[in-house]
Design an enzyme around this catalytic site. Structure first.
Site, PDB file in Angstrom:
ATOM      1  N   SER A  35       0.822  -1.214   0.000  1.00 27.96           N
ATOM      2  CA  SER A  35       0.000   0.000   0.000  1.00 27.96           C
ATOM      3  C   SER A  35       0.856   1.264   0.000  1.00 27.96           C
ATOM      4  O   SER A  35       0.323   2.376  -0.003  1.00 27.96           O
ATOM      5  CB  SER A  35      -0.945   0.007   1.210  1.00 27.96           C
ATOM      6  OG  SER A  35      -0.215  -0.146   2.409  1.00 27.96           O
ATOM      7  N   ASN A  55     -16.474  27.457 -23.879  1.00 27.89           N
ATOM      8  CA  ASN A  55     -17.084  26.362 -23.124  1.00 27.89           C
ATOM      9  C   ASN A  55     -16.796  26.470 -21.622  1.00 27.89           C
ATOM     10  O   ASN A  55     -15.664  26.741 -21.226  1.00 27.89           O
ATOM     11  CB  ASN A  55     -16.563  25.016 -23.638  1.00 27.89           C
ATOM     12  CG  ASN A  55     -16.988  24.760 -25.076  1.00 27.89           C
ATOM     13  OD1 ASN A  55     -18.075  25.166 -25.486  1.00 27.89           O
ATOM     14  ND2 ASN A  55     -16.129  24.113 -25.843  1.00 27.89           N
ATOM     15  N   TYR A  66      -9.998  -6.547  12.152  1.00 20.34           N
ATOM     16  CA  TYR A  66      -9.353  -6.052  10.937  1.00 20.34           C
ATOM     17  C   TYR A  66      -9.285  -7.143   9.867  1.00 20.34           C
ATOM     18  O   TYR A  66      -9.008  -8.299  10.149  1.00 20.34           O
ATOM     19  CB  TYR A  66      -7.926  -5.569  11.260  1.00 20.34           C
ATOM     20  CG  TYR A  66      -7.160  -5.108  10.033  1.00 20.34           C
ATOM     21  CD1 TYR A  66      -7.285  -3.798   9.557  1.00 20.34           C
ATOM     22  CD2 TYR A  66      -6.335  -5.985   9.326  1.00 20.34           C
ATOM     23  CE1 TYR A  66      -6.604  -3.380   8.419  1.00 20.34           C
ATOM     24  CE2 TYR A  66      -5.651  -5.572   8.189  1.00 20.34           C
ATOM     25  CZ  TYR A  66      -5.794  -4.272   7.740  1.00 20.34           C
ATOM     26  OH  TYR A  66      -5.128  -3.858   6.621  1.00 20.34           O
ATOM     27  N   THR A  83     -39.404  26.610 -11.259  1.00 21.73           N
ATOM     28  CA  THR A  83     -39.720  25.272 -10.777  1.00 21.73           C
ATOM     29  C   THR A  83     -39.993  24.489 -12.053  1.00 21.73           C
ATOM     30  O   THR A  83     -40.473  25.062 -13.048  1.00 21.73           O
ATOM     31  CB  THR A  83     -40.971  25.243  -9.864  1.00 21.73           C
ATOM     32  OG1 THR A  83     -42.083  25.749 -10.603  1.00 21.73           O
ATOM     33  CG2 THR A  83     -40.791  26.096  -8.604  1.00 21.73           C
ATOM     34  N   HIS A  84     -39.627  23.232 -12.058  1.00 22.80           N
ATOM     35  CA  HIS A  84     -39.711  22.411 -13.282  1.00 22.80           C
ATOM     36  C   HIS A  84     -38.893  23.034 -14.424  1.00 22.80           C
ATOM     37  O   HIS A  84     -39.179  22.783 -15.594  1.00 22.80           O
ATOM     38  CB  HIS A  84     -41.164  22.229 -13.745  1.00 22.80           C
ATOM     39  CG  HIS A  84     -42.103  21.809 -12.663  1.00 22.80           C
ATOM     40  ND1 HIS A  84     -42.413  20.500 -12.399  1.00 22.80           N
ATOM     41  CD2 HIS A  84     -42.778  22.563 -11.744  1.00 22.80           C
ATOM     42  CE1 HIS A  84     -43.258  20.444 -11.383  1.00 22.80           C
ATOM     43  NE2 HIS A  84     -43.482  21.685 -10.959  1.00 22.80           N
ATOM     44  N   LYS A 139      -8.454   3.486   1.285  1.00 18.25           N
ATOM     45  CA  LYS A 139      -7.681   4.735   1.166  1.00 18.25           C
ATOM     46  C   LYS A 139      -7.747   5.429  -0.181  1.00 18.25           C
ATOM     47  O   LYS A 139      -8.023   6.636  -0.258  1.00 18.25           O
ATOM     48  CB  LYS A 139      -6.220   4.458   1.515  1.00 18.25           C
ATOM     49  CG  LYS A 139      -6.022   4.068   2.966  1.00 18.25           C
ATOM     50  CD  LYS A 139      -4.603   3.654   3.237  1.00 18.25           C
ATOM     51  CE  LYS A 139      -4.507   2.807   4.498  1.00 18.25           C
ATOM     52  NZ  LYS A 139      -5.377   1.597   4.485  1.00 18.25           N
ATOM     53  N   GLN A 198      -7.634  -2.222   3.583  1.00 21.16           N
ATOM     54  CA  GLN A 198      -6.594  -1.415   2.942  1.00 21.16           C
ATOM     55  C   GLN A 198      -7.171  -0.692   1.722  1.00 21.16           C
ATOM     56  O   GLN A 198      -6.623   0.308   1.265  1.00 21.16           O
ATOM     57  CB  GLN A 198      -5.423  -2.323   2.549  1.00 21.16           C
ATOM     58  CG  GLN A 198      -4.235  -1.591   1.972  1.00 21.16           C
ATOM     59  CD  GLN A 198      -2.991  -2.471   1.942  1.00 21.16           C
ATOM     60  OE1 GLN A 198      -2.346  -2.676   2.946  1.00 21.16           O
ATOM     61  NE2 GLN A 198      -2.684  -3.030   0.775  1.00 21.16           N
ATOM     62  N   ASN A 225      -2.572  -2.498  13.027  1.00 15.82           N
ATOM     63  CA  ASN A 225      -4.029  -2.319  12.931  1.00 15.82           C
ATOM     64  C   ASN A 225      -4.513  -1.068  13.659  1.00 15.82           C
ATOM     65  O   ASN A 225      -5.328  -0.312  13.123  1.00 15.82           O
ATOM     66  CB  ASN A 225      -4.753  -3.563  13.476  1.00 15.82           C
ATOM     67  CG  ASN A 225      -4.445  -4.799  12.641  1.00 15.82           C
ATOM     68  OD1 ASN A 225      -3.869  -4.682  11.557  1.00 15.82           O
ATOM     69  ND2 ASN A 225      -4.807  -5.973  13.134  1.00 15.82           N
ATOM     70  N   LYS A 251     -16.928  29.300 -30.028  1.00 13.60           N
ATOM     71  CA  LYS A 251     -17.300  28.683 -28.762  1.00 13.60           C
ATOM     72  C   LYS A 251     -16.506  29.188 -27.567  1.00 13.60           C
ATOM     73  O   LYS A 251     -15.348  29.547 -27.665  1.00 13.60           O
ATOM     74  CB  LYS A 251     -17.086  27.161 -28.856  1.00 13.60           C
ATOM     75  CG  LYS A 251     -18.029  26.493 -29.843  1.00 13.60           C
ATOM     76  CD  LYS A 251     -19.275  25.992 -29.164  1.00 13.60           C
ATOM     77  CE  LYS A 251     -18.915  24.799 -28.336  1.00 13.60           C
ATOM     78  NZ  LYS A 251     -19.935  23.855 -28.140  1.00 13.60           N
TER      79      LYS A 251
HETATM   80  N1  ARG Z   1      -1.339  -1.297   5.119  1.00 11.62           N
HETATM   81  C1  ARG Z   1      -2.335  -1.790   5.997  1.00 11.62           C
HETATM   82  C2  ARG Z   1      -3.664  -1.101   5.732  1.00 11.62           C
HETATM   83  O1  ARG Z   1      -3.650  -0.128   5.109  1.00 11.62           O
HETATM   84  C3  ARG Z   1      -1.917  -1.568   7.411  1.00 11.62           C
HETATM   85  C4  ARG Z   1      -2.505  -2.541   8.386  1.00 11.62           C
HETATM   86  C5  ARG Z   1      -1.951  -3.889   8.135  1.00 11.62           C
HETATM   87  N2  ARG Z   1      -2.322  -4.813   9.117  1.00 11.62           N
HETATM   88  C6  ARG Z   1      -2.092  -6.116   9.023  1.00 11.62           C
HETATM   89  N3  ARG Z   1      -2.493  -6.863   9.978  1.00 11.62           N
HETATM   90  N4  ARG Z   1      -1.505  -6.645   7.972  1.00 11.62           N
HETATM   91  O2  ARG Z   1      -4.706  -1.542   6.139  1.00 11.62           O
END
Ligand code: ARG
Length: 466
Positions: free
Chosen positions: A24, A286, A318, A156-157, A326, A323, A111, A284
């Site tokens: 990650s 835009n 967990y 409206t509409h 993110k 992961q 975690n 144009k």
């Molecule tokens: N890179 C992991 C994540 O974003 C961190 C936590 C990893 N935990 C584990 N038990 N492998 O979730």
């Protein structure tokens, strides 16, 4: 070679594809500053509790500062073999400090570490967004004050309904953004509990002080259940929900700008700064920025639904699925921030065509309700009857292709003999908006009061955040 951070029971390293799917660091490098903040708080607590000795703690803290400097300077080498930001930082710390670096991870797991980093990151991001949204509100309220009396059609509409003022229209978005800000603030309040010390899932046997780390990191209190702490992503979901609603508001406004900027509406123009040309059609101009704000809302909504789907089948606590929380979040909140900035730019850039707006406000018999209201007020007609009489007058005017105010008194009296010349007093778009004095209505004085109140509130906010 097996992983040096956890490879004790492994003899060989991971398959290349395992490494690729597992790593990650390609995106969680963004947590570097939060990760180091968390580690500094953790090591100070370990030392004060006598869990590690002072000299080791000092060395670790100094080492962490050096890692931070290297990352900020761009000299740090991130390694995919080390999976994520947590192990990248710790591994470099070991190079700097030696074996004592290994004491940092006492009474902690990745975690609770990632849960902490993400909370800190989301909290920082909410604070930045709040400032940006406030700036957008300020730009809108400022322009609303300037145009508190400028008449435009209200729809409206998407059919001309009743005249409103341009200022009133802009203030509608100030209200929406106010709710957005309070949703973010609400999410922030709930996320402000510290998961650090929950360890892998069950807590720890070391005598840690979770209140100490929580307060050092600016949290209100530690989280109360270790299982929940490492498996909870509500704080992301709530923030993305607030972000999705906010993105929808911006998208609706962007859509209006797109409409206003068409030659057919012609209500407003954007300058060269916020438009692009066409490579084939020289005439144009835009409104790409507005179109992109409208388009990017899809990404924000997508990130919210994406994460809801990731979470929905996960047992406690967990799982590595998490992961996947993110990248969508980074993308969504970064996109939202860009959209807010673009809208703020466009609000400043927009030149309304006040004449055209006013002319359009009077078309389509938009003051028919004013006539009906007058019949109720002046002649004590029940509203339903007044509606009917007005309908007949509108039909008469429409047949002759003239506005209501050009009907003669005789013509009006042929529909209802009780109508007097006084009726002319209400037949006009300026009179119409001026009469809408009910609280929250479009009367220019109302709009001025609202805009001033918001500007005052915003100035107070700005002063408080300095
Ligand atoms: N890179 C992991 C994540 O974003 C961190 C936590 C990893 N935990 C584990 N038990 N492998 O979730």
């Amino acid at each position: 070679m097996s992983n040096k951070m956890w490879g004790g029971r492994f003899t060989t390293g991971p398959d290349a594809i395992m490494e690729e799917i597992n790593a990650s660091i390609g995106f969680d490098y963004r947590f570097a500053s939060q990760d180091i903040r968390g580690s500094l708080a953790h090591v100070a607590m370990l030392s004060r509790q006598g869990i590690i000795d002072e000299s080791a703690a000092k060395a670790i803290a100094t080492g962490l500062e050096q890692v931070r400097t290297e990352i900020e300077a761009g000299t740090f080498t991130f390694s995919r073999a080390l999976e994520d930001i947590h192990m990248n930082v710790e591994s470099r710390l070991a190079e700097i400090v030696g074996p004592d670096a290994g004491r940092l991870h006492t009474a902690r797991s990745r975690n609770d570490q990632v849960a902490l980093d993400f909370r800190l990151w989301v909290r920082d991001t909410i604070d930045q967004l709040d400032e940006q949204l406030r700036d957008l509100q300020k730009a809108l309220a400022g322009r609303a004050l300037d145009h508190a009396g400028a008449v435009m059609p209200g729809f409206t509409h998407l059919q001309s309904a009743q005249p409103v003022t341009f200022g009133h229209h802009l203030m509608a978005y100030v209200e929406m953004l106010g709710r957005d800000r309070s949703r973010f603030a609400d999410a922030r309040k709930r996320l402000n509990e510290c998961p650090l010390g929950s360890a892998a899932l069950a807590g720890t046997s070391f005598p840690i002080d979770r209140d100490m780390t929580a307060s050092a990191l600016g949290f209100d209190r530690p989280t109360a259940n270790s299982l929940d702490s490492v498996s909870d992503r509500d704080f992301v979901l709530e923030t993305l929900s607030a972000a999705a609603i906010c993105a929808v508001h911006l998208s609706r406004f962007a859509e209006e700008i797109v409409l206003w900027a068409t030659p057919q509406f012609g209500f407003a123009t954007l300058s060269d700064k916020f438009t692009t040309g066409s490579s084939i059609m020289p005439q144009k101009r835009n409104p790409d920025a507005a179109e992109l704000v409208r388009g990017k809302s899809g990404r924000v909504i997508g990130a919210l639904t994406g994460l809801l789907i990731v979470m929905k089948g996960l047992p406690l606590a967990y799982s590595k699925d998490m992961q996947e929380d993110k990248e969508g979040t980074f993308d969504a909140l970064q996109s939202l921030s860009l959209c807010v900035a673009a809208m703020t730019g466009m609000v400043g850039d927009l030149t309304p065509d006040l004449k055209r707006m006013k002319a359009a406000a009077g078309s389509g018999y938009a003051i028919a309700t004013d006539l009906a209201d007058w019949l109720v007020r002046a002649l004590d007609m029940p509203f339903r009857d007044a509606h009917h009489v007005t309908g007949r007058l509108v039909a008469m005017a429409a047949e002759r292709k003239i506005p209501l105010e050009r009907l003669t008194l005789d013509e009006m009296q042929s529909v209802d003999s009780r109508i007097t010349a006084q009726v002319q007093d209400v037949l006009g778009v300026d009179q119409s908006v001026r009469s809408r004095v009910s609280y929250g209505g479009t009367a220019p004085n109302n709009v001025r009061t609202q805009a001033r109140a918001w500007l005052k509130r915003i100035a107070k906010d700005e002063a408080a955040s300095k």
